[in-house]
Motif scaffolding. Sequence first.
Motif, PDB file in Angstrom:
ATOM      1  N   GLY A 131     -14.133   0.791 -14.131  1.00 55.69           N
ATOM      2  CA  GLY A 131     -14.075   0.147 -15.436  1.00 55.69           C
ATOM      3  C   GLY A 131     -14.569  -1.285 -15.322  1.00 55.69           C
ATOM      4  O   GLY A 131     -15.621  -1.557 -14.761  1.00 55.69           O
ATOM      5  N   THR A 132     -13.772  -2.201 -15.821  1.00 50.31           N
ATOM      6  CA  THR A 132     -14.138  -3.622 -15.747  1.00 50.31           C
ATOM      7  C   THR A 132     -13.499  -4.315 -14.540  1.00 50.31           C
ATOM      8  O   THR A 132     -13.671  -5.508 -14.356  1.00 50.31           O
ATOM      9  N   GLN A 133     -12.763  -3.547 -13.749  1.00 47.64           N
ATOM     10  CA  GLN A 133     -12.048  -4.145 -12.625  1.00 47.64           C
ATOM     11  C   GLN A 133     -12.804  -3.998 -11.323  1.00 47.64           C
ATOM     12  O   GLN A 133     -13.547  -3.044 -11.109  1.00 47.64           O
ATOM     13  N   ILE A 134     -12.594  -4.946 -10.435  1.00 47.25           N
ATOM     14  CA  ILE A 134     -12.991  -4.792  -9.046  1.00 47.25           C
ATOM     15  C   ILE A 134     -11.781  -5.185  -8.211  1.00 47.25           C
ATOM     16  O   ILE A 134     -11.291  -6.308  -8.282  1.00 47.25           O
ATOM     17  N   SER A 135     -11.261  -4.195  -7.481  1.00 46.53           N
ATOM     18  CA  SER A 135      -9.960  -4.412  -6.873  1.00 46.53           C
ATOM     19  C   SER A 135      -9.763  -3.480  -5.678  1.00 46.53           C
ATOM     20  O   SER A 135     -10.724  -3.100  -5.020  1.00 46.53           O
ATOM     21  N   VAL A 136      -8.504  -3.142  -5.406  1.00 49.78           N
ATOM     22  CA  VAL A 136      -8.155  -2.282  -4.283  1.00 49.78           C
ATOM     23  C   VAL A 136      -8.542  -0.828  -4.568  1.00 49.78           C
ATOM     24  O   VAL A 136      -8.584  -0.446  -5.745  1.00 49.78           O
ATOM     25  N   PRO A 137      -8.782  -0.071  -3.522  1.00 52.00           N
ATOM     26  CA  PRO A 137      -8.808  -0.459  -2.121  1.00 52.00           C
ATOM     27  C   PRO A 137      -9.826  -1.567  -1.857  1.00 52.00           C
ATOM     28  O   PRO A 137     -10.903  -1.556  -2.443  1.00 52.00           O
TER      29      PRO A 137
ATOM     30  N   MET B  74     -14.914  -1.777  15.598  1.00 48.01           N
ATOM     31  CA  MET B  74     -14.177  -2.736  14.764  1.00 48.01           C
ATOM     32  C   MET B  74     -12.700  -2.373  14.757  1.00 48.01           C
ATOM     33  O   MET B  74     -12.338  -1.224  14.509  1.00 48.01           O
ATOM     34  N   THR B  75     -11.860  -3.343  15.038  1.00 47.20           N
ATOM     35  CA  THR B  75     -10.413  -3.148  14.955  1.00 47.20           C
ATOM     36  C   THR B  75      -9.947  -3.540  13.557  1.00 47.20           C
ATOM     37  O   THR B  75     -10.163  -4.660  13.111  1.00 47.20           O
ATOM     38  N   LEU B  76      -9.333  -2.591  12.884  1.00 42.28           N
ATOM     39  CA  LEU B  76      -8.959  -2.757  11.487  1.00 42.28           C
ATOM     40  C   LEU B  76      -7.449  -2.705  11.336  1.00 42.28           C
ATOM     41  O   LEU B  76      -6.793  -1.814  11.861  1.00 42.28           O
ATOM     42  N   GLY B  77      -6.896  -3.655  10.609  1.00 45.01           N
ATOM     43  CA  GLY B  77      -5.490  -3.601  10.237  1.00 45.01           C
ATOM     44  C   GLY B  77      -5.382  -3.133   8.798  1.00 45.01           C
ATOM     45  O   GLY B  77      -6.123  -3.604   7.936  1.00 45.01           O
ATOM     46  N   THR B  78      -4.497  -2.186   8.531  1.00 47.08           N
ATOM     47  CA  THR B  78      -4.334  -1.671   7.163  1.00 47.08           C
ATOM     48  C   THR B  78      -2.941  -1.998   6.650  1.00 47.08           C
ATOM     49  O   THR B  78      -1.943  -1.789   7.349  1.00 47.08           O
ATOM     50  N   ILE B  79      -2.892  -2.524   5.430  1.00 48.70           N
ATOM     51  CA  ILE B  79      -1.625  -2.836   4.775  1.00 48.70           C
ATOM     52  C   ILE B  79      -1.497  -1.973   3.525  1.00 48.70           C
ATOM     53  O   ILE B  79      -2.374  -1.988   2.656  1.00 48.70           O
ATOM     54  N   ILE B  80      -0.412  -1.207   3.445  1.00 51.56           N
ATOM     55  CA  ILE B  80      -0.128  -0.402   2.268  1.00 51.56           C
ATOM     56  C   ILE B  80       1.027  -1.057   1.515  1.00 51.56           C
ATOM     57  O   ILE B  80       2.136  -1.194   2.056  1.00 51.56           O
ATOM     58  N   LEU B  81       0.750  -1.492   0.303  1.00 55.90           N
ATOM     59  CA  LEU B  81       1.755  -2.193  -0.501  1.00 55.90           C
ATOM     60  C   LEU B  81       2.563  -1.160  -1.292  1.00 55.90           C
ATOM     61  O   LEU B  81       2.031  -0.485  -2.175  1.00 55.90           O
ATOM     62  N   ALA B  82       3.857  -1.055  -0.959  1.00 59.99           N
ATOM     63  CA  ALA B  82       4.703  -0.031  -1.585  1.00 59.99           C
ATOM     64  C   ALA B  82       6.104  -0.570  -1.855  1.00 59.99           C
ATOM     65  O   ALA B  82       7.094   0.148  -1.730  1.00 59.99           O
TER      66      ALA B  82
ATOM     67  N   VAL C  24       0.401  -0.836   8.530  1.00 61.37           N
ATOM     68  CA  VAL C  24       1.680  -1.421   8.128  1.00 61.37           C
ATOM     69  C   VAL C  24       1.990  -0.991   6.698  1.00 61.37           C
ATOM     70  O   VAL C  24       1.128  -1.071   5.815  1.00 61.37           O
ATOM     71  N   VAL C  25       3.212  -0.514   6.473  1.00 63.39           N
ATOM     72  CA  VAL C  25       3.664  -0.177   5.124  1.00 63.39           C
ATOM     73  C   VAL C  25       4.752  -1.170   4.726  1.00 63.39           C
ATOM     74  O   VAL C  25       5.763  -1.309   5.430  1.00 63.39           O
ATOM     75  N   VAL C  26       4.529  -1.858   3.608  1.00 65.94           N
ATOM     76  CA  VAL C  26       5.484  -2.862   3.135  1.00 65.94           C
ATOM     77  C   VAL C  26       6.387  -2.245   2.078  1.00 65.94           C
ATOM     78  O   VAL C  26       5.923  -1.766   1.039  1.00 65.94           O
ATOM     79  N   LEU C  27       7.693  -2.247   2.354  1.00 62.60           N
ATOM     80  CA  LEU C  27       8.681  -1.678   1.439  1.00 62.60           C
ATOM     81  C   LEU C  27       9.573  -2.777   0.861  1.00 62.60           C
ATOM     82  O   LEU C  27       9.679  -3.867   1.420  1.00 62.60           O
ATOM     83  N   GLY C  28      10.210  -2.453  -0.239  1.00 64.89           N
ATOM     84  CA  GLY C  28      11.129  -3.406  -0.865  1.00 64.89           C
ATOM     85  C   GLY C  28      12.202  -2.648  -1.607  1.00 64.89           C
ATOM     86  O   GLY C  28      13.209  -2.244  -1.044  1.00 64.89           O
ATOM     87  N   ALA C  29      11.957  -2.398  -2.905  1.00 64.57           N
ATOM     88  CA  ALA C  29      12.898  -1.614  -3.706  1.00 64.57           C
ATOM     89  C   ALA C  29      12.906  -0.160  -3.227  1.00 64.57           C
ATOM     90  O   ALA C  29      11.912   0.334  -2.700  1.00 64.57           O
ATOM     91  N   ASN C  30      14.014   0.489  -3.416  1.00 62.26           N
ATOM     92  CA  ASN C  30      14.143   1.933  -3.122  1.00 62.26           C
ATOM     93  C   ASN C  30      13.852   2.291  -1.661  1.00 62.26           C
ATOM     94  O   ASN C  30      13.480   3.427  -1.356  1.00 62.26           O
TER      95      ASN C  30
ATOM     96  N   HIS D   3      -2.931   0.343  -2.210  1.00 63.49           N
ATOM     97  CA  HIS D   3      -1.738   0.512  -3.039  1.00 63.49           C
ATOM     98  C   HIS D   3      -1.257   1.947  -2.907  1.00 63.49           C
ATOM     99  O   HIS D   3      -2.047   2.855  -2.652  1.00 63.49           O
ATOM    100  N   ALA D   4       0.027   2.155  -3.142  1.00 65.46           N
ATOM    101  CA  ALA D   4       0.601   3.496  -2.997  1.00 65.46           C
ATOM    102  C   ALA D   4       0.462   4.341  -4.255  1.00 65.46           C
ATOM    103  O   ALA D   4       0.786   5.518  -4.234  1.00 65.46           O
ATOM    104  N   ASP D   5      -0.046   3.756  -5.359  1.00 64.81           N
ATOM    105  CA  ASP D   5      -0.014   4.495  -6.625  1.00 64.81           C
ATOM    106  C   ASP D   5      -1.397   4.912  -7.129  1.00 64.81           C
ATOM    107  O   ASP D   5      -1.574   5.190  -8.307  1.00 64.81           O
ATOM    108  N   GLN D   6      -2.390   4.967  -6.236  1.00 62.34           N
ATOM    109  CA  GLN D   6      -3.719   5.451  -6.612  1.00 62.34           C
ATOM    110  C   GLN D   6      -3.924   6.823  -5.952  1.00 62.34           C
ATOM    111  O   GLN D   6      -4.365   6.910  -4.807  1.00 62.34           O
ATOM    112  N   PRO D   7      -3.627   7.898  -6.647  1.00 61.30           N
ATOM    113  CA  PRO D   7      -3.581   9.221  -6.018  1.00 61.30           C
ATOM    114  C   PRO D   7      -4.915   9.741  -5.504  1.00 61.30           C
ATOM    115  O   PRO D   7      -4.943  10.601  -4.628  1.00 61.30           O
ATOM    116  N   LEU D   8      -6.025   9.238  -6.038  1.00 54.41           N
ATOM    117  CA  LEU D   8      -7.319   9.816  -5.680  1.00 54.41           C
ATOM    118  C   LEU D   8      -8.068   9.032  -4.601  1.00 54.41           C
ATOM    119  O   LEU D   8      -9.238   9.300  -4.330  1.00 54.41           O
ATOM    120  N   VAL D   9      -7.402   8.083  -3.964  1.00 49.50           N
ATOM    121  CA  VAL D   9      -7.992   7.428  -2.804  1.00 49.50           C
ATOM    122  C   VAL D   9      -8.019   8.434  -1.656  1.00 49.50           C
ATOM    123  O   VAL D   9      -7.013   9.079  -1.365  1.00 49.50           O
TER     124      VAL D   9
END
Length: 199
Positions: free
Chosen positions: A135-141, A1-9, A48-54, A104-110
């Motif tokens: 918890g009650t969420q279903i989300s990223v990764p 399987m060819t996988l594309g990964t996007i890191i939102l940062a 792919v890493v997506v940057l914006g601020a900073n 996401h870039a802010d989940q340290p335990l992935v």
Amino acid sequence: MTLGTIILAAGDSSRMGGEPKQLITYKGQTLLRRITESALAIQRGPVVVVLGANRTVIVPELTGLPITLVDNPSWPTGQASSLKTGLAALYLTQKDIDGVLVLHADQPLVSLGLLLHMLDVHNDEAKGIVACRYGTQISVPAFFHRDYITELLQLEGDKSVKWVIVRHRNDCSEVPFEAGAIDLDSKRDVDLFQQVLAQ
């Protein structure tokens, strides 16, 4: 399987008092470097890493990694624009991918182990989406089969991939990941996280 990964940062870490949360250090590495290296270790396709601020202070942290860095000048409009920017960059890098992994870039335990487990779940259960539950969420990764790329591209403003997940719960495998609830959005989050590590 060819996988594309996007890191939102691309976020500006507004609740961090201006300090980029992408550069918070955990186990000797910044959060962004850590998640990027985990994504690369999957060895299934482009990252792919997506940057914006900073951007100027964040870019040096990724020096030497075989990734595609892309700027999202529209990052203040919400997460959807960063996702679209990342998808466009993936398409330019490799048009034929079987699925997309959104991080996401802010989940340290992935960890690499979690990401590989998600791909195994996809192979075993043959659902179009694999997302993490905490918890009650279903989300990223979250993993999306390429059939969902068009729908991801239709998201607007602050709508995240969770909107697509919720709409297609019958085609979604859930992976328990309680540590996903730890996302470092504010200085208080960082302080609490460091207190837990010190125990």
